[in-house]
Enzyme design. Structure first.
Site, PDB file in Angstrom:
ATOM      1  N   PHE A 175      34.065  39.953  23.581  1.00 61.80           N
ATOM      2  CA  PHE A 175      34.372  41.378  23.697  1.00 61.80           C
ATOM      3  C   PHE A 175      33.420  42.234  22.881  1.00 61.80           C
ATOM      4  O   PHE A 175      33.210  43.408  23.205  1.00 61.80           O
ATOM      5  CB  PHE A 175      35.831  41.640  23.328  1.00 61.80           C
ATOM      6  CG  PHE A 175      36.797  40.998  24.283  1.00 61.80           C
ATOM      7  CD1 PHE A 175      36.572  41.038  25.649  1.00 61.80           C
ATOM      8  CD2 PHE A 175      37.920  40.324  23.827  1.00 61.80           C
ATOM      9  CE1 PHE A 175      37.458  40.441  26.547  1.00 61.80           C
ATOM     10  CE2 PHE A 175      38.803  39.727  24.711  1.00 61.80           C
ATOM     11  CZ  PHE A 175      38.569  39.783  26.075  1.00 61.80           C
ATOM     12  N   ASP A 176      32.817  41.692  21.831  1.00 61.39           N
ATOM     13  CA  ASP A 176      31.723  42.404  21.171  1.00 61.39           C
ATOM     14  C   ASP A 176      30.571  42.612  22.141  1.00 61.39           C
ATOM     15  O   ASP A 176      30.006  43.708  22.239  1.00 61.39           O
ATOM     16  CB  ASP A 176      31.232  41.618  19.953  1.00 61.39           C
ATOM     17  CG  ASP A 176      31.954  41.981  18.671  1.00 61.39           C
ATOM     18  OD1 ASP A 176      32.363  43.145  18.533  1.00 61.39           O
ATOM     19  OD2 ASP A 176      32.105  41.110  17.807  1.00 61.39           O
ATOM     20  N   VAL A 177      30.203  41.553  22.838  1.00 65.46           N
ATOM     21  CA  VAL A 177      29.111  41.652  23.807  1.00 65.46           C
ATOM     22  C   VAL A 177      29.479  42.634  24.912  1.00 65.46           C
ATOM     23  O   VAL A 177      28.681  43.500  25.301  1.00 65.46           O
ATOM     24  CB  VAL A 177      28.782  40.264  24.383  1.00 65.46           C
ATOM     25  CG1 VAL A 177      27.792  40.375  25.538  1.00 65.46           C
ATOM     26  CG2 VAL A 177      28.228  39.353  23.292  1.00 65.46           C
TER      27      VAL A 177
END
Length: 384
Positions: A175-177
């Site tokens: 989810f960071d990506v």
């Protein structure tokens, strides 16, 4: 600064854009590296202690964290201590000149330095200002924004792992990506709007919203169908086959994404009668009767090796794949001519995944040392 840097690559798709990167860790730095690959001039603003990922090791290359190296090429670094009024002035000058500013401080955290959106926009109406947070600017503003938290809270971990086992995190900070990519979509859209209107705007992305969007069919199954999904291991709730199946020497991913692919699969497996069996003719029936179909497929697949099946099934148009380690993934990409590795200043990295016919991505600057370009940037910012 963009025109004063010797050796600067020209004609990238984002050539001429100045990005003030006040982000750290993963989502923001990944986003700005992609922008830098496409020609933007990115100034990475770090604290005197540096981006946290500089210390996230092992593994390392020449005693530098490969985590840091993987998301920070094509940038210039300046270290600024925001407790120092002189450095705050330097940061403000950078923000006031930038086309894009991206930050992932806790919501409101930059206001006391005059680096929040309202303050920057007042001095620089063209700014496209992107904020990435964990849980938005409302009641979740104070929550720390770590990907693992969001994997747990969003429901992803409830979907990952064996049905009778424990929940698992994804193998990357997915989810960071995803939030970094969403931020870039927002930035590029806002830049287009600025081209029409002449004014910038505030782009906001948070990891939880990116996660709920990124859960796609599971999210839709819940909001539109009232269904709360559950862990199914490597199986798919709406398709069969769509999972690893055993061969004589290991497992092979086998996929029949539609009825035509299932018919091709059955032809290769010499099971021509299966597509006409009312239990298996359509995907709905195959999915409903997967416990009856799976052993039939497994019995035939067990006659040969996974590599033999992989080559033959692919040749017939049936999606399938061996379960590789990362070296195998890079190896296949090389075999397919995708040239997945690029070297920038002696540092290997992963090629930008976007291909352009006229303005290709470029790789000119290796990931910078802490404050490597500080003197140059300070001098440039003090000019009119």
């Amino acid at each position: 600064m963009a025109d004063s840097n010797p050796g600067r690559r020209l004609m990238g798709a984002l050539d001429g854009l100045l990005v003030a990167d006040f982000s750290r860790i993963l989502a923001g730095p990944y986003a700005t590296m992609l922008l830098a690959d496409l020609g933007a001039t990115v100034v990475k603003v770090e604290s005197p202690g540096g981006d946290d990922t500089r210390t996230w090791m092992p593994p390392t290359r020449d005693d530098v964290s490969t985590y840091y190296l993987g998301i920070n090429r094509n940038k210039r670094s300046i270290a600024l201590d925001l407790k120092d009024p002189a450095d705050v002035e330097v940061a403000q000058r950078l923000a006031h000149r930038a086309d894009v500013m991206i930050e992932n401080f806790r919501p409101g955290g930059l206001a006391r330095f005059g680096l929040d959106y309202d303050s920057v926009h007042a001095a620089n109406e063209k700014i496209v200002y992107a904020s990435i947070s964990g849980f938005g600017t409302g009641a979740g503003a104070g929550y720390p924004g770590y990907d693992l938290m969001v994997q747990a809270i969003s429901g992803l971990m409830s979907l990952t792992g064996d049905p009778d086992g424990s929940p698992y995190r994804a193998g990357i900070s997915v989810f960071d990506v995803m939030a970094g990519l969403h931020a870039n979509i927002g930035i590029l859209a806002a830049l287009h709007h600025r081209g029409v209107t002449g004014t910038g705007q505030h782009v906001e992305v948070n990891l939880l919203s990116s996660a709920l969007s990124g859960l796609v069919n599971h999210s839709s199954g819940y909001v539109a169908g009232g269904t709360v999904p559950f862990r199914m291991g490597n199986a798919h709730p709406s398709l069969f086959p769509y999972e690893p199946l055993p061969t004589s020497d290991g497992e092979l991913i086998v996929i029949a994404g539609n009825d035509g692919q299932f018919r091709k699969l059955c032809q290769v497996l010499e099971l021509p009668e299966l597509p006409d069996d009312p239990r298996f003719g359509r995907n709905q029936e195959r999915t409903r009767n997967r416990d009856e179909l799976r052993p039939i497929l497994v019995e035939r697949l067990s006659k040969r090796t996974k590599d033999e099946w992989f080559r033959e099934l692919l040749a017939a148009g049936v999606p399938c794949a061996p379960i590789n380690t990362i070296d195998g993934g890079f190896g296949l990409a090389e075999e397919l001519g995708l040239d997945p590795v690029v070297t920038t200043g002696g540092v290997p990295g992963v090629r930008n995944p976007i291909t352009f016919s006229d303005t290709p991505a470029g790789y000119t600057l290796p990931p910078p040392g802490l404050n490597e370009h500080g003197e140059e940037i300070r001098a440039w910012l003090m000019t009119d």
